[in-house]
Every structure is written in structure tokens, then in C-alpha cells.
Design a protein around this motif. Structure first.
Motif, PDB file in Angstrom:
ATOM      1  N   ASN A 130       0.687  -0.887   0.383  1.00  0.00           N
ATOM      2  CA  ASN A 130      -0.153  -0.221  -0.088  1.00  0.00           C
ATOM      3  C   ASN A 130       0.593   1.578   0.248  1.00  0.00           C
ATOM      4  OD1 ASN A 130      -2.552  -1.128   0.373  1.00  0.00           O
ATOM      5  ND2 ASN A 130      -2.126  -2.670   2.881  1.00  0.00           N
ATOM      6  N   ILE A 131       0.130   2.397  -0.554  1.00  0.00           N
ATOM      7  CA  ILE A 131       1.174   4.029  -0.670  1.00  0.00           C
ATOM      8  C   ILE A 131      -0.162   4.561   0.251  1.00  0.00           C
ATOM      9  CG2 ILE A 131       2.144   3.017  -2.022  1.00  0.00           C
ATOM     10  CD1 ILE A 131       0.509   4.817  -3.958  1.00  0.00           C
ATOM     11  N   LEU A 132       0.745   5.587   0.469  1.00  0.00           N
ATOM     12  CA  LEU A 132      -0.487   6.842   1.395  1.00  0.00           C
ATOM     13  C   LEU A 132      -0.415   8.055  -0.188  1.00  0.00           C
ATOM     14  CD1 LEU A 132      -2.009   7.754   3.662  1.00  0.00           C
ATOM     15  CD2 LEU A 132      -0.003   8.516   3.566  1.00  0.00           C
ATOM     16  N   VAL A 133      -1.426   8.131  -0.039  1.00  0.00           N
ATOM     17  CA  VAL A 133      -1.506   8.968  -1.441  1.00  0.00           C
ATOM     18  C   VAL A 133      -3.134  10.370  -0.909  1.00  0.00           C
ATOM     19  CG1 VAL A 133      -1.963   8.513  -3.045  1.00  0.00           C
ATOM     20  CG2 VAL A 133      -3.956   7.560  -2.255  1.00  0.00           C
ATOM     21  N   GLN A 134      -2.949  11.182  -1.256  1.00  0.00           N
ATOM     22  CA  GLN A 134      -4.094  12.486  -0.851  1.00  0.00           C
ATOM     23  C   GLN A 134      -4.724  12.818  -1.904  1.00  0.00           C
ATOM     24  OE1 GLN A 134      -1.673  16.614  -0.490  1.00  0.00           O
ATOM     25  NE2 GLN A 134      -2.488  16.940   1.321  1.00  0.00           N
ATOM     26  N   ASP A 135      -6.068  13.542  -1.947  1.00  0.00           N
ATOM     27  CA  ASP A 135      -6.800  13.926  -2.808  1.00  0.00           C
ATOM     28  C   ASP A 135      -6.760  14.994  -2.798  1.00  0.00           C
ATOM     29  OD1 ASP A 135      -8.722  13.702  -5.440  1.00  0.00           O
ATOM     30  OD2 ASP A 135     -10.188  13.054  -4.372  1.00  0.00           O
ATOM     31  N   ARG A 136      -6.344  16.186  -4.040  1.00  0.00           N
ATOM     32  CA  ARG A 136      -6.116  17.635  -3.239  1.00  0.00           C
ATOM     33  C   ARG A 136      -7.240  18.197  -3.274  1.00  0.00           C
ATOM     34  NH1 ARG A 136      -1.674  19.881  -3.221  1.00  0.00           N
ATOM     35  NH2 ARG A 136      -1.949  21.498  -4.168  1.00  0.00           N
ATOM     36  N   LEU A 137      -7.704  19.376  -2.623  1.00  0.00           N
ATOM     37  CA  LEU A 137      -9.070  19.942  -2.698  1.00  0.00           C
ATOM     38  C   LEU A 137      -8.668  21.194  -3.564  1.00  0.00           C
ATOM     39  CD1 LEU A 137      -9.956  19.758   0.722  1.00  0.00           C
ATOM     40  CD2 LEU A 137     -10.906  18.026  -1.265  1.00  0.00           C
TER      41      LEU A 137
ATOM     42  N   LYS B 149      -7.706  15.034   1.654  1.00  0.00           N
ATOM     43  CA  LYS B 149      -8.165  13.279   2.123  1.00  0.00           C
ATOM     44  C   LYS B 149      -6.999  12.354   1.744  1.00  0.00           C
ATOM     45  CE  LYS B 149     -11.224   9.578   3.089  1.00  0.00           C
ATOM     46  NZ  LYS B 149     -12.555   9.304   2.155  1.00  0.00           N
ATOM     47  N   VAL B 150      -6.552  12.107   2.967  1.00  0.00           N
ATOM     48  CA  VAL B 150      -5.309  11.126   2.447  1.00  0.00           C
ATOM     49  C   VAL B 150      -5.973   9.467   3.098  1.00  0.00           C
ATOM     50  CG1 VAL B 150      -3.103  12.673   2.646  1.00  0.00           C
ATOM     51  CG2 VAL B 150      -4.435  11.693   5.505  1.00  0.00           C
ATOM     52  N   PHE B 151      -5.996   8.990   2.331  1.00  0.00           N
ATOM     53  CA  PHE B 151      -6.345   7.141   2.394  1.00  0.00           C
ATOM     54  C   PHE B 151      -4.479   6.706   1.841  1.00  0.00           C
ATOM     55  CE2 PHE B 151      -8.168   9.659  -1.337  1.00  0.00           C
ATOM     56  CZ  PHE B 151      -7.920   8.483  -2.030  1.00  0.00           C
ATOM     57  N   TRP B 152      -4.952   5.396   2.312  1.00  0.00           N
ATOM     58  CA  TRP B 152      -4.140   4.225   1.719  1.00  0.00           C
ATOM     59  C   TRP B 152      -4.895   3.447   0.255  1.00  0.00           C
ATOM     60  CZ3 TRP B 152       0.869   4.035   3.169  1.00  0.00           C
ATOM     61  CH2 TRP B 152       1.030   4.007   5.134  1.00  0.00           C
ATOM     62  N   ILE B 153      -3.745   2.565  -0.462  1.00  0.00           N
ATOM     63  CA  ILE B 153      -4.592   2.360  -1.472  1.00  0.00           C
ATOM     64  C   ILE B 153      -3.423   1.500  -2.408  1.00  0.00           C
ATOM     65  CG2 ILE B 153      -5.592   4.014  -2.338  1.00  0.00           C
ATOM     66  CD1 ILE B 153      -3.493   4.296  -4.768  1.00  0.00           C
TER      67      ILE B 153
END
Length: 119
Positions: A21-28, A104-108
Motif C-alpha cells: 500500500n501507498i499513502l495518497v492525498q486527494d487534493r482539494l 483527504k489522505v488514505f491508503w491504496i
């Protein structure tokens, strides 16, 4: 010939675990939407490594250790500045994941990254 120029230094960090898994950020930011790794600007007088540790903490709530420099990118801005991005990665982190005003940050799963809109 001048030996100095205006430059903007930034960073991005791929935080990963040992489960793929990698940590990503869905930018606003509507001017820079999509998934991205956490990161940001290097402040005046701040070291590059200190800046990536600070930026990841500010945007994710995680404290990273031992970020490894794994790439760079640079381009000229419309105002003639050199824009430099330092790419880091680390699998050493602690803390509780939390999103920020940046997004928002989350793992994918790492292998699903191409399925997303990237910034």
C-alpha cells in the motif's frame, strides 16, 4: 554571466507499507486536483529532509523517519524561476492518519495507482 537564479524548492514523499500500500492525498485545490503524494514547499533556511518530514506530518498526521531521496524534477516557471521537486520515499512512519485542509489522505494498493486521476 550570473551564477545565481530564483528557485522554488518543493518535495513529495511516497509513504509505503510492507503490504503493498501507498499513502495518497486527494487534493482539494481546484487548480491542482487529483491524487498526489503528500509534500509541499521548503521554507527559507529549512533543510530539504526537515521540510519533507514537516510537510508529511502537516498533511497526514504521520511522523516519517529516514526519507530516502529517490528522484528530482525541475522546470522553469512562467516568471523564469527554477521549480525543483525532490521525490522521497519511506516505509518508516508512526502516528495516526488524519486528513488536512490540503486534501483527504488514505491508503491504496500501489498497483492501483494508474487507475486514479493524478495531479
Amino acid at each position: 554571466m550570473a551564477r545565481s537564479e530564483q528557485a522554488i524548492f518543493t518535495n513529495l514523499c511516497m509513504v509505503y507499507d510492507h503490504n503493498g500500500n501507498i499513502l495518497v492525498q486527494d487534493r482539494l485545490d481546484p487548480d491542482w486536483p487529483g491524487l498526489c503524494f503528500p509534500g509541499g514547499h521548503v521554507e527559507p533556511g529549512e533543510s530539504f529532509v526537515e521540510s519533507v518530514i514537516r510537510e508529511v506530518w502537516e498533511e497526514t498526521g504521520l511522523t516519517i523517519e529516514n526519507p530516502k531521496l529517490c528522484g528530482t524534477k525541475q522546470f522553469q516557471t512562467k516568471r523564469g524561476e527554477r521549480y525543483v521537486v525532490f521525490f522521497y520515499k519511506t516505509d518508516r512512519f508512526s502516528g495516526e492518519l488524519q486528513s488536512s485542509d490540503e486534501g483527504k489522505v488514505f491508503w491504496i494498493p500501489r498497483d492501483t495507482l494508474p487507475q486514479y486521476t493524478l495531479c
